[in-house]
Design an enzyme around this catalytic site. Sequence first.
Site, PDB file in Angstrom:
ATOM      1  N   HIS A   1       0.814  -1.209   0.000  1.00 26.49           N
ATOM      2  CA  HIS A   1       0.000   0.000   0.000  1.00 26.49           C
ATOM      3  C   HIS A   1       0.854   1.269   0.000  1.00 26.49           C
ATOM      4  O   HIS A   1       1.913   1.329   0.612  1.00 26.49           O
ATOM      5  CB  HIS A   1      -0.950   0.008   1.199  1.00 26.49           C
ATOM      6  N   ASP A   2       0.395   2.254  -0.741  1.00 29.69           N
ATOM      7  CA  ASP A   2       1.008   3.585  -0.802  1.00 29.69           C
ATOM      8  C   ASP A   2       2.400   3.573  -1.422  1.00 29.69           C
ATOM      9  O   ASP A   2       3.130   4.561  -1.309  1.00 29.69           O
ATOM     10  CB  ASP A   2       1.058   4.237   0.583  1.00 29.69           C
TER      11      ASP A   2
ATOM     12  N   GLY B   1       4.868  -1.243   2.574  1.00 31.51           N
ATOM     13  CA  GLY B   1       4.098  -0.027   2.372  1.00 31.51           C
ATOM     14  C   GLY B   1       4.980   1.200   2.228  1.00 31.51           C
ATOM     15  O   GLY B   1       6.058   1.290   2.820  1.00 31.51           O
TER      16      GLY B   1
END
Length: 284
Positions: A132-133, A150
């Site tokens: 994520h991100d 992440g």
Amino acid sequence: MPANALASEGYCLRMIHPTAVIHPRAEVPASVSVGPYAVIDEHVVLGPGCVVGPHVYLTGHTRIGGQNRFDAGCVIGEAPQDLKYQGGPARVRIGDGNVFREHCTVHRSNKAEGETGVGSNNFIMVGAHVGHDSSVGNHVILTNGVLLGGHVMVDDGALLSGNCLVHQFVRVGMLAMMQGGSAISKDLPPFCVARGNNGICGLNSIGLRRAGSSRDDRLELRRLYHWLFRSGRRLRQAVDEARQEFSSESARRMLDFIAASKRGLCSERGRGRAKAADSEDAEE
């Protein structure tokens, strides 16, 4: 009129397998091919010419450019593996011309306003994971089993070999390379080769040549690498002094990357463990 005749006349043929499940509000152009048992959720937007293979799952608020290929079992846009995530319309954005091989995963942001980004012309191989991100640039290769935690940033042209591990919030610089099985929890400078745990062992000379770097630029980068990592200088002092000594765009990119590091940098493993890199340098 037969299908091949229609194609030769310039018609777009919509090739959707009858077992595929596509939400009526998903945006799927007529030129997209969707294989057996694929699932495309409501908020997915696909660009023209994409190929969605069997058992692929496209979900979340995911916007995908044109000419991307998703092989069997890919999961793109699923919720992040983060206990803080409480749902919401977090996003994934993907550029053009990427290849996602079997069972790779790209997870959406853990914040409603956040975004996981994959650029264009990347090759993401079997079982690789983009957390994520994270932000993956252009012309990046993530080989089988690569794991990006992440908020990882991977710059253009980087190559991560099989089963490499990148800790969350780590940056991988432009045209950097990670040898197979390497693991980093610190930033990997541009053009450098990672070895083992948080180690570097010279420059990615072959990658630089393939990217069109001139002989003079490669020689300057070799001198800069020795200046920064093999001269015995303190790194902060070496960076400050190097700004007066080195002027190429590649040198400035490396120095700016190092100066901006918040996690610290992977460290040189010593000349005895960098013979291969030195031999590449000698060819210049």
